[in-house]
Enzyme design. Sequence first.
Site, PDB file in Angstrom:
ATOM      1  CB  CYS A   1      -0.861   0.038   1.269  1.00 48.27           C
ATOM      2  SG  CYS A   1      -2.529  -0.515   0.994  1.00 48.27           S
ATOM      3  CB  VAL A   2       1.955   3.750  -2.269  1.00 45.53           C
ATOM      4  CG1 VAL A   2       3.436   4.081  -2.161  1.00 45.53           C
ATOM      5  CG2 VAL A   2       1.776   2.606  -3.229  1.00 45.53           C
TER       6      VAL A   2
END
Lengths: 110, 128, 99
Positions: free
Chosen positions: A109-110
């Site tokens: 997840c960014v």
Amino acid sequence: MALQVSGKTIETDEEGYLADRNQWSMEAAAAIAVSEGINITESHWEVVNFLREYYEEYQIAPAVRVLTKAIGKKLGPDKGNSKYLYELFPYGPAKQACKIAGLPKPTGCV
Amino acid sequence: MSEEMSESGVVKKFMYVNRKAPYGTIYALESLEVVLIAAAFDQDVSLAFIDDGVYQVAKGQDTKSIGVKNFSSTYRALDDYDINKLYVQKESMEARGLTDKDFLVPVEIKTAAELSALMEQQDVLLSF
Amino acid sequence: MLHIVNKSPFERNSLESCLKHAVKGSAILLIEDGIYAALKGTQATARVQAAMQDYTVYVLQADVDARGMKGRVLEGVKPVDYAGFVDLATNHNAVQSWL
């Protein structure tokens, strides 16, 4: 950043994830939910607890696709779909629910 | 090179080649994280464990006393990510006194020759 | 002298070098990936068993457990905990690490 929970200060990172997973409690979860603009209900707890169990077992927070599939397997297809999960956690079920569950941000997840 | 189309585009064959023991260096954990991140791209993924890499999937790891996360549990989650081609190289396993009963996830035991044939079929090899 | 080896015998020659240079009667402590040398039924077993004629070999139990190798340690290799590690270091006049 920090969170105030029943008179105690709990450290978080700059995005609001708990710095120390062991500091988690249901009160802490409720406080994080408030800061996320979520009114926590039984349905939210179901997902949060599922994530905590998943982490305990596999030492990771699952990606959203995996979470959706795994929830479906455990809680049935009416809950194991992204529409249901996004209604509970509008800013991303993996991201927001993990934060409330006191887990690190899901890998990837960014 | 066989390329088939999936709903999201071209599927390529990716093999992660793991040759390092866990904990002593960061390679094993880094590899596992890349595998999990890249799983989002729906490719044809396999993991090969060669040389000291076979130790990564050894049963019974307990890191309490060294104060490090026991990421061996995470290999058991790979199936949830639709990653289920895990190959352990036979000669490496035997040189270390291990048998096919000593692993914490279902693995296929492959000889060096079998594994090299599999490597030849890959589009991308990632080495850790 | 206490010699410390922290690399796998299958990947590096740290243990080989250590054995070449350590005088008879020395203590050798295997830690981290070095513990893979202390196990039964491997390609390194015979080498380490032979070395045990000349040296006392210790292994850090925490590193054995972390790697899932409990119950595979060779007979005669002495397990130590962290306190034992400190004792070994203080009871020898010098410590040499084979990285």
